[in-house]
Motif scaffolding. Structure first.
Motif, PDB file in Angstrom:
ATOM      1  N   HIS A 160      -4.954  -6.692  -1.740  1.00  0.00           N
ATOM      2  CA  HIS A 160      -3.808  -6.153  -2.468  1.00  0.00           C
ATOM      3  C   HIS A 160      -4.146  -5.928  -3.939  1.00  0.00           C
ATOM      4  O   HIS A 160      -3.778  -4.902  -4.525  1.00  0.00           O
ATOM      5  CB  HIS A 160      -2.610  -7.102  -2.350  1.00  0.00           C
ATOM      6  CG  HIS A 160      -2.163  -7.331  -0.945  1.00  0.00           C
ATOM      7  ND1 HIS A 160      -2.352  -8.526  -0.298  1.00  0.00           N
ATOM      8  CD2 HIS A 160      -1.564  -6.511  -0.051  1.00  0.00           C
ATOM      9  CE1 HIS A 160      -1.867  -8.452   0.922  1.00  0.00           C
ATOM     10  NE2 HIS A 160      -1.385  -7.236   1.107  1.00  0.00           N
ATOM     11  N   LEU A 181      -6.127  -2.850  -4.326  1.00  0.00           N
ATOM     12  CA  LEU A 181      -5.269  -1.663  -4.253  1.00  0.00           C
ATOM     13  C   LEU A 181      -4.549  -1.423  -5.578  1.00  0.00           C
ATOM     14  O   LEU A 181      -4.404  -0.280  -6.022  1.00  0.00           O
ATOM     15  CB  LEU A 181      -4.239  -1.836  -3.129  1.00  0.00           C
ATOM     16  CG  LEU A 181      -4.759  -1.784  -1.694  1.00  0.00           C
ATOM     17  CD1 LEU A 181      -3.664  -2.215  -0.716  1.00  0.00           C
ATOM     18  CD2 LEU A 181      -5.258  -0.383  -1.349  1.00  0.00           C
ATOM     19  N   GLU A 192       0.833  -1.212   0.000  1.00  0.00           N
ATOM     20  CA  GLU A 192       0.000   0.000   0.000  1.00  0.00           C
ATOM     21  C   GLU A 192       0.864   1.258   0.000  1.00  0.00           C
ATOM     22  O   GLU A 192       0.624   2.196  -0.779  1.00  0.00           O
ATOM     23  CB  GLU A 192      -0.945  -0.011   1.199  1.00  0.00           C
ATOM     24  CG  GLU A 192      -1.940   1.137   1.177  1.00  0.00           C
ATOM     25  CD  GLU A 192      -3.054   0.968   2.206  1.00  0.00           C
ATOM     26  OE1 GLU A 192      -4.002   1.776   2.177  1.00  0.00           O
ATOM     27  OE2 GLU A 192      -2.971   0.028   3.040  1.00  0.00           O
TER      28      GLU A 192
END
Length: 241
Positions: free
Chosen positions: A81, A84, A57
């Protein structure tokens, strides 16, 4: 040559990439845990990230703030993930790869094609072996092959994967994609995809003899990614598949 910055520079992959870039005008430097990713991003034309899922991140944030493309080779990523990455790819070019070997990614293409052409009466099993220090299983590469096989059958790996069989009732489900993970020694990475039917078997495999194959692929992918418009890319794009 474009300047490549290495995130996770003290890890196995980071050190190997740095060694291949050593003395080259294309090496912008590297950072490891707790160091300034934003400064590296600002000094780089493209980043390669072989750090840890927990750092993703912050690494994406630094890349977005400096509009720096990033090639992500970190394994063990989960749904959060990938969400993101999808979000960040709206602003910058991102190439995420479970394995950066050109041979592995070509093999994934062949696995998908084989799975599409053979029926579900052909059982698919994926066997992988890595060094004793690897923490995630199945490996990201094994999952890459599983996803390729599932895509060839027009389904998703989540619907057909079978992992960690043990016990007295391990009857195989038709259409399943099975995984077996072995760990030991210093194996860089062995993978075998087995298509098994009554009376015949097809085995497609890849054996990594040196960690350098992943580093060379990562460098090629990073150089390809530099200058690309925002979006999410894969090693198949680098190979033109």
């Amino acid at each position: 040559m474009k300047n490549i910055g290495i995130i996770g520079s003290e890890g196995r992959m980071g050190r190997t990439i740095a060694a291949l870039l050593d003395g080259s005008a294309g090496h912008a430097g590297g950072v490891d845990a707790g160091e300034d990713v934003a400064a590296l991003a600002g000094a780089s034309d493209v980043l390669v990230d072989f750090s840890a899922p927990g750092a993703l991140e912050a690494n994406l944030l630094a890349a977005r703030e400096t509009a720096t493309p990033i090639m992500i080779g970190t394994t063990g990523l989960g749904e959060r993930h990938h969400a993101l990455i999808d979000e960040a790819a709206q602003d910058i070019a991102i190439l995420q790869a479970a394995n950066t070997s050109l041979g592995v990614n070509l093999l994934a293409h062949l696995v998908r094609d084989a799975a599409a052409r053979l029926g579900t009466e052909w059982d698919i099993e994926i066997v992988e072996m890595h060094h004793r220090h690897k923490v995630d299983a199945p490996s990201g590469t094994a999952l890459l092959f599983g996803e390729a096989a599932a895509a060839g059958r027009e389904t998703t790996l989540g619907e057909v994967a079978e992992e960690g069989r043990a016990g007295l009732d391990c009857t195989r489900t038709e259409g399943a994609i099975g995984f077996a993970s072995l760990r030991g020694g210093s194996v860089a990475g062995d993978h075998q995809v087995v298509f098994a039917a009554e009376g015949e078997r097809i085995e497609l495999g890849h054996r990594a003899e040196s960690r350098e194959i992943f580093a060379r692929g990562a460098i090629r992918a990073a150089l390809w990614l530099a200058g690309k418009p925002a979006g999410r890319y894969a090693m198949a794009d680098v190979l033109g598949l």
